[in-house]
Scaffold this motif. Structure first.
Motif, PDB file in Angstrom:
ATOM      1  N   VAL A  53       0.507  -1.149   0.221  1.00 39.43           N
ATOM      2  CA  VAL A  53      -0.190  -0.389  -0.098  1.00 39.43           C
ATOM      3  C   VAL A  53       0.723   1.353  -0.109  1.00 39.43           C
ATOM      4  O   VAL A  53       0.823   2.087  -1.006  1.00 39.43           O
ATOM      5  CB  VAL A  53      -0.866   0.235   1.284  1.00 39.43           C
ATOM      6  N   LEU A  63      -3.024   5.770   2.779  1.00 38.64           N
ATOM      7  CA  LEU A  63      -4.035   5.261   2.063  1.00 38.64           C
ATOM      8  C   LEU A  63      -5.238   7.038   2.185  1.00 38.64           C
ATOM      9  O   LEU A  63      -5.186   6.782   0.612  1.00 38.64           O
ATOM     10  CB  LEU A  63      -5.160   4.562   2.388  1.00 38.64           C
ATOM     11  N   LEU A  64      -5.708   7.549   2.858  1.00 40.14           N
ATOM     12  CA  LEU A  64      -6.210   8.554   2.789  1.00 40.14           C
ATOM     13  C   LEU A  64      -5.601   9.754   1.706  1.00 40.14           C
ATOM     14  O   LEU A  64      -6.230  10.846   0.469  1.00 40.14           O
ATOM     15  CB  LEU A  64      -6.239   9.270   4.614  1.00 40.14           C
ATOM     16  N   PRO A  76      -3.212   7.965  -1.985  1.00 40.29           N
ATOM     17  CA  PRO A  76      -4.095   6.415  -1.865  1.00 40.29           C
ATOM     18  C   PRO A  76      -3.033   5.753  -2.693  1.00 40.29           C
ATOM     19  O   PRO A  76      -3.362   4.471  -2.891  1.00 40.29           O
ATOM     20  CB  PRO A  76      -5.205   6.795  -2.656  1.00 40.29           C
ATOM     21  N   GLN A  77      -2.208   6.191  -4.303  1.00 36.68           N
ATOM     22  CA  GLN A  77      -1.447   6.009  -5.076  1.00 36.68           C
ATOM     23  C   GLN A  77      -0.122   5.511  -4.290  1.00 36.68           C
ATOM     24  O   GLN A  77       0.799   5.124  -5.262  1.00 36.68           O
ATOM     25  CB  GLN A  77      -1.151   6.801  -5.844  1.00 36.68           C
ATOM     26  N   ILE A 131      -4.337   7.085 -10.474  1.00 35.16           N
ATOM     27  CA  ILE A 131      -5.172   5.794 -10.456  1.00 35.16           C
ATOM     28  C   ILE A 131      -5.370   5.801 -11.769  1.00 35.16           C
ATOM     29  O   ILE A 131      -6.189   6.813 -12.374  1.00 35.16           O
ATOM     30  CB  ILE A 131      -5.772   5.255  -9.090  1.00 35.16           C
TER      31      ILE A 131
END
Lengths: 329, 252, 297
Positions: free
Chosen positions: C237, C281-282, C285-286, C293
């Motif tokens: 992630v 992620l927030l 997120p990429q 994305i």
């Protein structure tokens, strides 16, 4: 269009009535406990059904909220924090509080989509588990919290598993009916549209983000409700229940019965809890068989037992039709 | 008459490729407005900009003279921009009834709670019956939608869009993949939408017969630019249009 | 903080990071090749640790024999895994089905290990020991560094580098990736998709298993090693999905954050690691290295 009661519905209701009548007369003690836990798990699994089955969003977060509900209940009713609520209002308060919490968390996490969202829920499970397992003032740490009072319904205390059974089956039916109503409402259809194609859903006036958040909220509230029941039923809450492995177990439970089928979820929850007990003699091989069973299920009927049933029904219908056409010629 | 949909100087680039350049035109209520051009002229991009799936780099979209350029796609749909797709998009795992109810949900706009509490909205069955008679479709409600043939799906998508009571309908190639009878039904539906209900229809179509037959006004795109506007006769004899199409043919 | 302690912790963190990176790399290879998130990745590591330790402890094979024998085992595991968990499901109508199947595989691997080798953890001696059989220590500038951690970093880095070269630089690797993504084109080129996908699975199993072998002396061989995969997920992630370089760096960050936060926050180390993921992620997120994305409109 008026909906008529199909023969299918009549059979289902009769089976349910039989289940309610027979189970508490045959079972008691430990085995009754197992069935009760299955019923409480079914409530949690219905939340997953709303998210994954209707909306196609894979979430692990159920155990986070289930734990939240359980610890909330434990703290409200044991005088640990100087609060001593009666059990019934506390039980009813839990889903409301956690709907609020799930809504806020959903607002944050559902900014992500697809696999990203799934990962964020795994992370959430890890974070909540670490707190549940370590933070003593609220969660009792690794020892958990014991001495939780049992449900007290207008003076009647549910002390035996057999009496609990009636409460739980009543609640499961109510939750199942609510889920079924959601499926047949605008929310259910909007979620289905999101599952199939988010862009098309947008052009049909569906606020994809908000709809997912609402589904997440419902799932969170149901999980917390299940958790609150679980801790009262067992009179104890410990962190083990709320780890990643159990999160996966809940998803498997939902998939097993049929993630988008209200009856399927119920059957799935019962199977996951009850089957290992029946096959106890196999003991050490049980988990292994279970693993193979999951894979076979996914290979041959990814829509679960409910999907298998639908398929058989469709086949029979098809054959009957052919026969009729054959007779007509 | 005030236009129901107006585009003003729409520009859109995709990594250097021009998909729309200073596109300006408007659609009147009750009118069928053709949007034509060779493949890759930017017609579908324009539809996506109108329904809000893409945002324009420059320019504005007006619905009933209200600027909706910054409005998210689902709100635009609720404000009255309906649409259909080249390849119909239905819920593959749901039955026909649920799929069409999505249209009525959009038309009713009662919100999730009211819908859950079973508040009555518009009469779905009566309205649907009327539309299906025009489209000449009949079927078993509870069947899966995946069993329907392509032509019926395309007609049903127009029906679903009309159930949402739009003020503007963006219809993307309704005739592609339909037989002659079905094309006729599709035209009947669009006729009902525009003439009886006063919906402004923006129609992308490759079948010139259909365009010439049904459109009052036509706008022609080539490489993202408007190269001609006017009625069917004017467009049919426009030299630029003929060249654009010939050039397009050679590319193929 | 004491500099020597800092060095020791940094070494541990990087070593763990390398192991997570091996898992993360496998995850990405699988996502790229077959589009499946593998929830049994950590259990492959666990199983690999059992297989290798069993060859050493039960069969008493010397290292030079153990390596080829265990490689054969990994090939078999990889093929079995691919033909049971992926191949029958490649056309599944429910996308979640393939993921759930890997969860099933996770259970099976764990239970098989328990059935074959028992529920008690097994201890595997480090590769380099001192005269007393204690873990070998490497002194650099007076700073004691455990050989096992150093070796883990070296072995892991070499393996990651080789596989990275294979997939990113060599023609064969590029063909393999192309074949996985477009089986029609691949069949035209004469590369059957089944062969390339099998090869990918074998590589993934090797990566995970070697990681398991290297950390076996540190963590002991136990059936709960599988949970390490959650940290590999974290690495993936942070690095951005589908980006191998990013996943490696992300995994190293996870390893370091985890080790250092253990010192300060013991029980809450998971909180730091996984809050980091949620934040990432927030906010991004990429990931660190992911591109934009893809828009699926």
């Amino acid at each position: 269009m008026k909906r008529k009661f199909s023969p299918e519905a009549i059979v289902l209701v009769s089976l349910l009535v039989l289940f309610i009548i027979i189970t508490p007369r045959v079972l008691s003690g430990y085995s009754m406990n197992v069935v009760n836990i299955a019923l409480m798990f079914a409530i949690v699994a219905y939340g997953i059904s709303v998210m994954l089955g209707m909306g196609g969003q894979l979430t692990f977060a159920a155990v986070s909220f289930m734990g939240g509900g359980a610890y909330f209940m434990a703290n409200m009713c044991t005088d640990r924090l100087g609060i001593n609520m009666p059990t019934l209002p506390a039980l009813l308060l839990t889903p409301v509080v956690f709907a609020g919490i799930a809504f806020v968390i959903g607002l944050l996490l559902l900014k992500l989509s697809g696999t990203y969202f799934t990962f964020s829920t795994i992370a959430l499970v890890q974070v909540t588990y670490a707190f549940y397992n370590n933070y003593k003032p609220l969660f009792g740490g690794a020892d958990g919290i014991s001495g939780i009072p049992t449900l007290n319904l207008f003076g009647y205390k549910f002390t035996s598993y057999n009496t609990w059974f009636y409460v739980l089956i009543f609640l499961v039916i109510i939750v199942a009916v609510i889920v079924e109503l959601i499926r047949d409402s605008q929310l259910g259809r909007s979620l289905a549209a999101i599952r199939d194609n988010e862009t098309a859903a947008l052009t049909m006036g569906i606020n994809v983000y908000m709809t997912k958040v609402i589904a997440f909220t419902i799932a969170g509230a149901l999980a917390a409700f299940g958790g609150a029941l679980w801790c009262m039923h067992g009179r104890f809450v410990g962190s083990d229940m709320f780890n990643y492995l159990n999160a996966a177990q809940f998803i498997i439970m939902a998939m097993l019965g049929g993630v988008n089928n209200t009856v399927g979820i119920f059957v799935g929850a019962l199977l996951v809890k009850v089957l290992p007990e029946i096959l106890r003699s196999l003991q050490s091989y049980m988990q292994l068989i279970w693993g193979f069973f999951i894979i076979l299920l996914m290979v041959f009927m990814p829509t679960g037992l409910a999907g298998l049933y639908e398929q058989i029904k469709a086949n029979i219908k098809h054959k009957l039709q052919k026969k009729r056409e054959g007779a007509g010629q | 008459m005030k236009p129901i949909l107006r585009l003003d100087g729409i520009c859109k680039n995709f990594g250097g490729v021009v998909a729309a350049k200073d596109v300006t035109f408007s659609v009147l209520p009750g009118e069928v407005h053709g949007l034509i051009g060779p493949n890759g002229a930017g017609k579908s991009t324009l539809m996506n900009i109108i329904s809000g799936i893409y945002t324009a780099d420059k320019g504005s979209v007006f619905l009933d003279e209200k600027d909706i350029t910054q409005v998210p796609p689902y709100t635009r749909a609720r404000m009255g921009i309906g649409r259909t797709f080249q390849v119909p998009r239905f819920l593959q795992r749901s039955n026909i009834r649920d799929n069409l109810l999505l249209g009525t949900d959009l038309g009713n706009q009662m919100g999730y709670l009211n819908s859950f509490l079973r508040k009555k909205g518009t009469d779905f069955d009566a309205e649907l019956q009327e539309l299906l008679e025009i489209a000449k479709i009949s079927f078993d409600w509870s069947n899966d939608i995946s069993g329907l043939p392509f032509g019926k799906l395309k007609l049903l998508e127009i029906v679903r869009s009309m159930l949402g009571h739009p003020r503007v309908m963006l219809v993307d190639e309704p005739a592609a993949g339909l037989n002659n009878k079905e094309i006729e039904y599709a035209m009947d539906l669009l006729h009902l939408a525009s003439k009886k209900r006063g919906i402004g229809v923006l129609l992308i179509e490759h079948s010139m017969d259909m365009i010439m037959d049904i459109c009052e006004d036509i706008v022609v795109l080539n490489f993202g630019e408007v190269i001609a506007t006017g009625g069917p006769e004017a467009i049919a004899s426009n030299q630029l249009v003929i060249e654009a199409y010939l050039g397009g043919e050679q590319d193929d | 903080m004491d500099f020597r302690l800092f060095c020791t912790l940094a070494l541990n963190g990087i070593a763990m990071g390398v192991v997570y990176a091996m898992l993360a790399m496998g995850l990405i290879l699988l996502i790229r090749a077959v589009g499946v998130m593998n929830f049994a990745q950590g259990d492959l590591l666990m199983f690999g640790a059992y297989v290798t330790s069993s060859l050493i402890l039960d069969f008493e094979l010397p290292l030079y024999l153990m390596i080829p024998v265990s490689f054969i085992c990994f090939v078999v595991i990889g093929l079995v895994f691919m033909f049971t968990i992926y191949w029958p499901l490649r056309k599944a109508s429910y996308p979640a089905a393939t993921i759930i199947a890997t969860m099933g595989a996770s259970i099976i691997l764990k239970e098989l290990a328990t059935l074959i080798w028992g529920a008690l953890p097994r201890s595997l001696p480090p590769i380099i020991t001192d005269a007393n059989g204690k873990p070998g220590i490497l002194y650099i500038g007076g700073i004691p560094l455990q050989w096992q951690y150093v070796l883990t970093i070296i072995v892991g880095a070499i393996l990651i580098f080789l596989i990275h070269m294979l997939f990113e630089k060599l023609y064969v690797g590029k063909m393999m990736q192309a074949a996985c993504q477009d089986s029609y084109a691949a069949n035209l080129m004469g590369v059957p998709a089944i062969a390339t996908i099998s090869a990918t699975y074998i590589i993934v199993v090797c990566l995970a298993s070697v990681g398991g072998f290297m950390i076996a002396p540190i963590y002991m061989v136990r059936n709960t090693l599988g949970t390490l995969q959650l940290r590999a997920f974290a690495g993936v992630v942070i690095g951005g999905f589908g980006n191998i370089k990013g996943a490696i760096i992300g995994s190293l960050i996870v390893g370091l954050v985890e080790v250092f936060s253990t010192v300060f926050l013991s029980g809450y180390k998971d909180v730091t690691v996984f809050m980091l993921i949620i934040l990432f992620l927030l906010i991004r997120p990429q990931g660190l290295f992911g591109g934009k994305i893809a828009d699926k409109a």
